[in-house]
Design an enzyme around this catalytic site. Structure first.
Site, mmCIF file in Angstrom:
data_model
loop_
_atom_site.group_PDB
_atom_site.id
_atom_site.type_symbol
_atom_site.label_atom_id
_atom_site.label_comp_id
_atom_site.label_asym_id
_atom_site.label_seq_id
_atom_site.Cartn_x
_atom_site.Cartn_y
_atom_site.Cartn_z
ATOM 1 N NE ARG A 1 -4.311 -1.587 1.728
ATOM 2 C CZ ARG A 1 -5.241 -2.005 2.584
ATOM 3 N NH1 ARG A 1 -5.071 -1.854 3.881
ATOM 4 N NH2 ARG A 1 -6.340 -2.570 2.128
ATOM 5 C CE LYS B 1 -18.931 -14.726 7.171
ATOM 6 N NZ LYS B 1 -19.213 -14.291 8.523
ATOM 7 N N GLY C 1 -8.076 -8.606 -0.082
ATOM 8 C CA GLY C 1 -6.847 -8.834 0.664
ATOM 9 C C GLY C 1 -6.326 -10.250 0.502
ATOM 10 N N GLY D 1 -13.196 -3.437 0.909
ATOM 11 C CA GLY D 1 -14.589 -3.001 0.995
ATOM 12 C C GLY D 1 -14.933 -1.942 -0.042
HETATM 13 P P1 ADP Z 1 -10.900 -11.584 0.021
HETATM 14 O O1 ADP Z 1 -10.135 -11.081 1.225
HETATM 15 O O2 ADP Z 1 -9.974 -11.832 -1.155
HETATM 16 O O3 ADP Z 1 -12.086 -10.717 -0.331
HETATM 17 P P2 ADP Z 1 -12.479 -13.384 1.640
HETATM 18 O O4 ADP Z 1 -11.990 -12.706 2.873
HETATM 19 O O5 ADP Z 1 -13.886 -13.210 1.239
HETATM 20 O O6 ADP Z 1 -11.506 -13.024 0.397
HETATM 21 O O7 ADP Z 1 -12.285 -14.966 1.790
HETATM 22 C C1 ADP Z 1 -11.044 -15.518 2.135
HETATM 23 C C2 ADP Z 1 -11.196 -16.658 3.110
HETATM 24 O O8 ADP Z 1 -12.084 -17.652 2.602
HETATM 25 C C3 ADP Z 1 -9.876 -17.352 3.338
HETATM 26 O O9 ADP Z 1 -9.508 -17.193 4.700
HETATM 27 C C4 ADP Z 1 -10.143 -18.805 2.999
HETATM 28 O O10 ADP Z 1 -9.530 -19.729 3.887
HETATM 29 C C5 ADP Z 1 -11.660 -18.906 3.105
HETATM 30 N N1 ADP Z 1 -12.187 -20.016 2.329
HETATM 31 C C6 ADP Z 1 -12.098 -20.221 1.012
HETATM 32 N N2 ADP Z 1 -12.658 -21.397 0.659
HETATM 33 C C7 ADP Z 1 -13.137 -21.963 1.799
HETATM 34 C C8 ADP Z 1 -13.798 -23.199 2.098
HETATM 35 N N3 ADP Z 1 -14.094 -24.071 1.144
HETATM 36 N N4 ADP Z 1 -14.130 -23.438 3.388
HETATM 37 C C9 ADP Z 1 -13.827 -22.549 4.346
HETATM 38 N N5 ADP Z 1 -13.191 -21.380 4.132
HETATM 39 C C10 ADP Z 1 -12.844 -21.089 2.873
HETATM 40 MG MG MG Z 2 -10.465 -11.314 3.339
#
Ligand code: ADP
Ligand code: MG
Length: 402
Positions: A41, A202, A358, A381
């Site tokens: 960053r 989620k 992230g 976000g």
């Molecule tokens: P980003 O930060 O790129 O927006 P998120 O924070 O939404 O991504 O999601 C990342 C998290 O999702 C990671 O910690 C990863 O371990 C979890 N994750 C991905 N696939 C699964 C799964 N099948 N079951 C549980 N957790 C998962």
């Molecule tokens: Mg994340």
């Protein structure tokens, strides 16, 4: 169709020589025992800082770091960030130990053209997050021009992001401009077919962005824990997999919307399953509808990676957010690394590719593919809210380009 065209003034539209310029940056970087762990960053803000300094502005930087909740907290001081920035810039950065007050204003008034100062964490005062007009007025004393380059904080209406624009002419920095041009272009006029890959833990985090992108994309590929709600809607057994059962009806609704909009949906066809997430746990690949009740899916399997890669091969534009598996463990990282390679290959074929989030960017960097993706969005976000079609206060406050 018109391209989005970023319609706000930027640093390139105003005279900066001899001015004190107050710049909001996003230096919310990870620290470990007072050291900057990841300087991405800070590096992302350098083009704007150098642009201003080279043209004879004195540059006053402000940022938040962490959640100190309106009180000074030495563990969230920006002092180590000033050190890292100094190293990156060749020793020109002064640290000012408070962001408001007579002593800090005196320190920034003292800057000569081309000099750079970083103010202490704006969230050490409650007025920042409260968007207190008095706090905004105090911050504005540091400059004659306000530049917002903190895309990652643009979805927040805080004194240091939008409040300060009530007191100073406000324009975008170069990082802000690039983020809005690339993401705005993707929304307004994507090269087709436009592939969106959404995953992560989620569905509740991503529901609004999926709904919005369904109206814009041609192919939607889903993975991660989030995909479980969609597979649940199809009646698949999910064993002990992470699934928000109360959101399964929402997933079913999104599937109907996709069908109505003519969007092709790519769901996992095979999964990597294990009893739990302990490192070294034994794991295997099974068809997506054959997860035993005592097992959980922690990644997509190779056939699913192949189907996403095939979609990426045809795509004119790709947007990717969210790891498709628990990439933090090597046992469950293959799917995410495979997706990162598929996106990089699409760039190689001439597609415009964007990765955001992230965790997604951590996976891209770990795979060594950062320079093979058109744009890595620095906003978490903020990126998702922009894609949802929401107005961002940190952008709305900038002067319109006539
Ligand atoms: P980003 O930060 O790129 O927006 P998120 O924070 O939404 O991504 O999601 C990342 C998290 O999702 C990671 O910690 C990863 O371990 C979890 N994750 C991905 N696939 C699964 C799964 N099948 N079951 C549980 N957790 C998962
Ligand atoms: Mg994340």
């Amino acid at each position: 169709m018109a391209t989005a065209g970023f319609d706000r003034k930027t640093v390139k539209d105003v005279a900066v020589a001899g001015k004190r310029v107050l710049v909001r940056v996003d230096f919310n970087v990870p620290l470990d025992e007072g050291r900057v762990v990841d300087a991405t960053r800070i590096e992302a803000a350098l083009p704007t800082i150098n642009y201003l300094a080279e043209r004879g502005a004195s540059v006053v930087l402000m940022s938040h770091l962490g959640r100190p909740k309106g009180k000074p907290n030495p563990a969230m001081s920006l002092r180590p960030v000033a050190q890292t920035l100094s190293t990156l810039m060749g020793g020109r950065v002064r640290f000012v130990p408070d962001c408001i007050g007579e002593a800090s204003v005196a320190a920034t008034q003292d800057l000569k053209p081309g000099e750079v100062a970083l103010l202490e964490n704006v969230r050490f005062h409650p007025g920042d997050e409260a968007c207190d007009p008095a706090m905004a007025a105090e911050l504005a004393r540091h400059g004659e021009l306000y530049v917002n380059d903190a895309f990652g904080a643009a979805h927040r209406a805080h004194a240091s992001t939008s409040g300060v624009a009530a007191h100073l002419p406000a324009v975008a920095g170069l990082l802000m401009e690039r983020e809005l041009e690339v993401l705005g272009g993707l929304l307004a006029n994507p090269a087709r077919p436009f592939l969106v890959i959404l995953a992560g833990a989620k569905i509740s985090d991503k529901f609004a962005v999926i709904e919005s992108l369904l109206g814009k994309c041609d192919i939607l590929a889903l993975g991660g824990g989030m995909a479980n709600a969609f597979l649940g809607a199809k009646g698949y057994e999910l064993g002990n997999s992470l699934v928000e059962r109360d959101r399964i009806p929402d997933a079913a609704k999104l599937m109907e919307q996709a069908a109505a909009a003519g969007v092709e949906v790519v769901l996992p066809i095979d999964r990597v399953i294990a009893a739990d997430m302990t490192p070294g746990v034994s794991h295997r690949v099974v068809p997506a509808d054959a997860i035993p009740p005592d097992m959980a899916a922690f990644d997509i399997g190779p056939a699913t990676v192949e189907s996403i890669a095939a979609a990426a091969k045809r795509a004119g534009a790709v947007f990717w957010n969210g790891p498709v598996g628990v990439y933090e463990l090597p046992e469950f990282a293959k799917g995410t690394i495979g997706v990162a390679h598929a996106v990089a290959a699409a760039t190689g074929h001439g597609a415009v590719t964007v990765a955001a989030g992230g965790d997604s960017l951590a996976a891209v960097n770990a795979a060594g593919l950062a320079d093979r993706i058109t744009h890595l969005s620095t906003g978490g976000g903020a990126t998702l809210e922009l894609l949802e079609g929401k107005a961002l206060p940190g952008v709305e406050c900038l002067l319109p380009r006539q």
